[in-house]
Motif scaffolding. Structure first.
Motif, PDB file in Angstrom:
ATOM      1  N   LYS A 146     -21.113  21.013 -10.651  1.00 55.94           N
ATOM      2  CA  LYS A 146     -21.527  22.215  -9.938  1.00 55.94           C
ATOM      3  C   LYS A 146     -22.964  22.048  -9.441  1.00 55.94           C
ATOM      4  CE  LYS A 146     -18.466  25.327 -12.489  1.00 55.94           C
ATOM      5  NZ  LYS A 146     -18.379  26.474 -13.433  1.00 55.94           N
ATOM      6  N   GLY A 147     -23.122  22.210  -8.139  1.00 58.61           N
ATOM      7  CA  GLY A 147     -24.454  22.083  -7.552  1.00 58.61           C
ATOM      8  C   GLY A 147     -24.888  20.654  -7.335  1.00 58.61           C
ATOM      9  N   ARG A 148     -24.064  19.688  -7.671  1.00 61.09           N
ATOM     10  CA  ARG A 148     -24.401  18.275  -7.489  1.00 61.09           C
ATOM     11  C   ARG A 148     -23.544  17.665  -6.380  1.00 61.09           C
ATOM     12  NH1 ARG A 148     -27.040  15.756 -11.895  1.00 61.09           N
ATOM     13  NH2 ARG A 148     -27.374  17.154 -13.676  1.00 61.09           N
ATOM     14  N   LYS A 149     -24.059  16.605  -5.809  1.00 68.00           N
ATOM     15  CA  LYS A 149     -23.297  15.908  -4.776  1.00 68.00           C
ATOM     16  C   LYS A 149     -22.197  15.097  -5.423  1.00 68.00           C
ATOM     17  CE  LYS A 149     -23.905  13.092  -0.639  1.00 68.00           C
ATOM     18  NZ  LYS A 149     -24.881  12.367   0.209  1.00 68.00           N
ATOM     19  N   LYS A 150     -20.979  15.270  -4.953  1.00 59.43           N
ATOM     20  CA  LYS A 150     -19.846  14.560  -5.532  1.00 59.43           C
ATOM     21  C   LYS A 150     -19.806  13.108  -5.049  1.00 59.43           C
ATOM     22  CE  LYS A 150     -17.070  18.785  -5.690  1.00 59.43           C
ATOM     23  NZ  LYS A 150     -15.895  19.492  -5.148  1.00 59.43           N
ATOM     24  N   PRO A 151     -19.219  12.223  -5.859  1.00 57.86           N
ATOM     25  CA  PRO A 151     -19.058  10.833  -5.421  1.00 57.86           C
ATOM     26  C   PRO A 151     -18.175  10.741  -4.182  1.00 57.86           C
ATOM     27  CG  PRO A 151     -18.682  11.043  -7.788  1.00 57.86           C
ATOM     28  CD  PRO A 151     -18.749  12.436  -7.243  1.00 57.86           C
ATOM     29  N   LYS A 152     -18.421   9.711  -3.397  1.00 56.41           N
ATOM     30  CA  LYS A 152     -17.549   9.434  -2.257  1.00 56.41           C
ATOM     31  C   LYS A 152     -16.288   8.767  -2.800  1.00 56.41           C
ATOM     32  CE  LYS A 152     -19.413   8.429   1.595  1.00 56.41           C
ATOM     33  NZ  LYS A 152     -20.084   7.850   2.788  1.00 56.41           N
ATOM     34  N   LEU A 153     -15.128   9.247  -2.380  1.00 51.03           N
ATOM     35  CA  LEU A 153     -13.850   8.786  -2.920  1.00 51.03           C
ATOM     36  C   LEU A 153     -13.136   7.944  -1.862  1.00 51.03           C
ATOM     37  CD1 LEU A 153     -11.939   8.980  -5.355  1.00 51.03           C
ATOM     38  CD2 LEU A 153     -11.094  11.147  -4.423  1.00 51.03           C
ATOM     39  N   ILE A 154     -12.907   6.667  -2.193  1.00 47.30           N
ATOM     40  CA  ILE A 154     -12.297   5.740  -1.238  1.00 47.30           C
ATOM     41  C   ILE A 154     -11.001   5.175  -1.831  1.00 47.30           C
ATOM     42  CG2 ILE A 154     -12.589   3.617   0.092  1.00 47.30           C
ATOM     43  CD1 ILE A 154     -15.596   4.092   0.050  1.00 47.30           C
ATOM     44  N   PHE A 155      -9.914   5.319  -1.102  1.00 48.00           N
ATOM     45  CA  PHE A 155      -8.621   4.805  -1.536  1.00 48.00           C
ATOM     46  C   PHE A 155      -8.290   3.518  -0.768  1.00 48.00           C
ATOM     47  CE2 PHE A 155      -8.480   9.322  -2.438  1.00 48.00           C
ATOM     48  CZ  PHE A 155      -7.949   9.353  -3.719  1.00 48.00           C
ATOM     49  N   VAL A 156      -7.808   2.520  -1.501  1.00 46.48           N
ATOM     50  CA  VAL A 156      -7.488   1.223  -0.900  1.00 46.48           C
ATOM     51  C   VAL A 156      -6.005   0.924  -1.104  1.00 46.48           C
ATOM     52  CG1 VAL A 156      -8.020  -1.233  -0.796  1.00 46.48           C
ATOM     53  CG2 VAL A 156      -9.815   0.398  -1.435  1.00 46.48           C
ATOM     54  N   PRO A 157      -5.179   1.006  -0.054  1.00 45.91           N
ATOM     55  CA  PRO A 157      -3.774   0.589  -0.196  1.00 45.91           C
ATOM     56  C   PRO A 157      -3.751  -0.919  -0.434  1.00 45.91           C
ATOM     57  CG  PRO A 157      -4.142   1.856   1.834  1.00 45.91           C
ATOM     58  CD  PRO A 157      -5.478   1.469   1.302  1.00 45.91           C
ATOM     59  N   ASN A 158      -3.295  -1.321  -1.609  1.00 41.38           N
ATOM     60  CA  ASN A 158      -3.400  -2.717  -2.007  1.00 41.38           C
ATOM     61  C   ASN A 158      -2.022  -3.348  -2.230  1.00 41.38           C
ATOM     62  OD1 ASN A 158      -4.895  -5.039  -2.665  1.00 41.38           O
ATOM     63  ND2 ASN A 158      -4.764  -4.594  -4.849  1.00 41.38           N
ATOM     64  N   LEU A 159      -1.981  -4.664  -2.055  1.00 40.87           N
ATOM     65  CA  LEU A 159      -0.753  -5.437  -2.280  1.00 40.87           C
ATOM     66  C   LEU A 159       0.409  -4.900  -1.449  1.00 40.87           C
ATOM     67  CD1 LEU A 159      -1.037  -5.860  -6.165  1.00 40.87           C
ATOM     68  CD2 LEU A 159      -1.763  -7.471  -4.382  1.00 40.87           C
ATOM     69  N   PRO A 190      -4.973  -1.332   4.985  1.00 35.21           N
ATOM     70  CA  PRO A 190      -4.297  -1.933   3.829  1.00 35.21           C
ATOM     71  C   PRO A 190      -4.741  -3.372   3.575  1.00 35.21           C
ATOM     72  CG  PRO A 190      -2.829  -1.878   5.717  1.00 35.21           C
ATOM     73  CD  PRO A 190      -4.048  -1.106   6.119  1.00 35.21           C
ATOM     74  N   ILE A 191      -4.649  -3.759   2.307  1.00 29.71           N
ATOM     75  CA  ILE A 191      -4.818  -5.161   1.934  1.00 29.71           C
ATOM     76  C   ILE A 191      -3.416  -5.696   1.657  1.00 29.71           C
ATOM     77  CG2 ILE A 191      -5.724  -6.757   0.199  1.00 29.71           C
ATOM     78  CD1 ILE A 191      -8.104  -4.899  -0.137  1.00 29.71           C
ATOM     79  N   TYR A 192      -3.016  -6.672   2.452  1.00 30.29           N
ATOM     80  CA  TYR A 192      -1.645  -7.153   2.357  1.00 30.29           C
ATOM     81  C   TYR A 192      -1.481  -8.148   1.207  1.00 30.29           C
ATOM     82  CZ  TYR A 192      -0.887  -4.835   6.792  1.00 30.29           C
ATOM     83  OH  TYR A 192      -0.799  -3.881   7.774  1.00 30.29           O
ATOM     84  N   ASN A 193      -0.291  -8.141   0.642  1.00 28.84           N
ATOM     85  CA  ASN A 193       0.013  -8.993  -0.508  1.00 28.84           C
ATOM     86  C   ASN A 193       0.131 -10.447  -0.056  1.00 28.84           C
ATOM     87  OD1 ASN A 193       0.726  -9.938  -2.986  1.00 28.84           O
ATOM     88  ND2 ASN A 193       2.645  -8.816  -3.166  1.00 28.84           N
ATOM     89  N   ARG A 194      -0.802 -11.256  -0.499  1.00 23.41           N
ATOM     90  CA  ARG A 194      -0.805 -12.681  -0.187  1.00 23.41           C
ATOM     91  C   ARG A 194      -1.070 -13.473  -1.462  1.00 23.41           C
ATOM     92  NH1 ARG A 194       1.128 -10.872   3.674  1.00 23.41           N
ATOM     93  NH2 ARG A 194       0.571 -11.140   5.882  1.00 23.41           N
ATOM     94  N   ALA A 195      -0.488 -14.654  -1.554  1.00 24.66           N
ATOM     95  CA  ALA A 195      -0.669 -15.487  -2.744  1.00 24.66           C
ATOM     96  C   ALA A 195      -2.130 -15.821  -2.976  1.00 24.66           C
ATOM     97  CB  ALA A 195       0.156 -16.773  -2.604  1.00 24.66           C
ATOM     98  N   ASP A 196      -2.922 -15.892  -1.909  1.00 25.02           N
ATOM     99  CA  ASP A 196      -4.344 -16.231  -2.040  1.00 25.02           C
ATOM    100  C   ASP A 196      -5.089 -15.241  -2.940  1.00 25.02           C
ATOM    101  OD1 ASP A 196      -4.941 -18.543  -0.037  1.00 25.02           O
ATOM    102  OD2 ASP A 196      -3.675 -17.148   1.082  1.00 25.02           O
ATOM    103  N   LEU A 197      -4.645 -13.983  -2.953  1.00 22.62           N
ATOM    104  CA  LEU A 197      -5.342 -12.977  -3.754  1.00 22.62           C
ATOM    105  C   LEU A 197      -5.243 -13.280  -5.248  1.00 22.62           C
ATOM    106  CD1 LEU A 197      -4.414  -9.654  -1.920  1.00 22.62           C
ATOM    107  CD2 LEU A 197      -6.486 -11.028  -1.690  1.00 22.62           C
TER     108      LEU A 197
END
Length: 229
Positions: A146-159, A190-197
């Motif tokens: 309350k009264g504080r700046k909230k964190p920035k929320l980032i979603f990463v579609p992975n695999l 998105p980050i695509y599913n690759r064997a390199d990961l």
């Protein structure tokens, strides 16, 4: 960019690539010459610290690109002390959080980080867990922010499987992205599913790995540059 940035990688669903992306983003930041970078391995298995030790042995490395520490955050007090020290450092401090988001020690991480990065997959059980994760964050923010700046929320579609997905599924994925944005989040490409990961290490990204994560990581980095002192 801020002189100090704290980032928490978190999602209560296991297997979404949280630790992998945390390490690869640290590698990305070093390649960008983004300043001092460190990772706090808060998972109880401390798998990232073990990975660093194995990588150093395999690569016969004499120095490390960034610091990687094993940390315990079982209690609210210990995590609060950790966050306070992280906020005092110059550079980018990232937390690889435990899978159990109900630990008391998760409150400072989810409440006071500048950025929360949540990898997820377009899969029913994972989406359910991600929604539960959002609910927990909402309760923490309501109770402590309350009264504080909230964190920035980032979603990463992975695999994400690039070759899979019916028209109906792809439409469902778009609706998922829209719902996450409506909840106050930012959704990366998105980050695509690759064997390199699966072949990542804690010393640097290969050219192939860098190409796979670049669209998502460039977007995250751009958001970091917008953070105000």
């Amino acid at each position: 960019m801020k002189k100090n940035i704290t980032i928490t990688f978190s999602n209560q669903k296991g297997g979404v690539g949280k630790s992998t992306l945390c390490a690869m983003f640290a590698n990305y930041l070093k390649e960008k010459n983004a300043g001092t970078v460190c990772i706090m391995d808060c998972d109880r298995q401390h798998s990232m610290v073990a990975k660093r030790q194995a990588d150093a042995k395999y690569l016969q490395a004499e120095s490390v690109p960034y610091e990687l520490k094993s940390i315990e955050i079982d209690t609210l007090q210990s995590a609060a002390v950790l966050m306070k020290s992280a906020k005092a450092m110059v550079g980018i401090c990232m937390f690889d959080s435990p899978g159990n988001i109900y630990l008391q020690g998760m409150v400072p991480l989810l409440g006071y980080s500048d950025v929360i990065i949540c990898p997820f997959q377009y899969e029913f059980n994972c989406l359910e867990s991600t929604l539960m994760f959002l609910n927990v964050i909402g309760k923490i923010w309501l109770a402590y922010m309350k009264g504080r700046k909230k964190p920035k929320l980032i979603f990463v579609p992975n695999l994400v499987m690039k070759s899979r997905g019916t028209a109906a599924e792809i439409e469902s994925w778009k609706k998922t992205d829209a719902a996450l944005v409506q909840a106050g989040g930012i959704v990366t490409p998105p980050i695509y599913n690759r064997a390199d990961l699966s072949r990542y290490n804690t010393f640097g990204n290969t050219r192939q790995q860098a190409e796979i994560v670049r669209p998502a990581f460039d977007m995250i980095y751009n958001e970091l540059t917008k953070l105000e002192e």
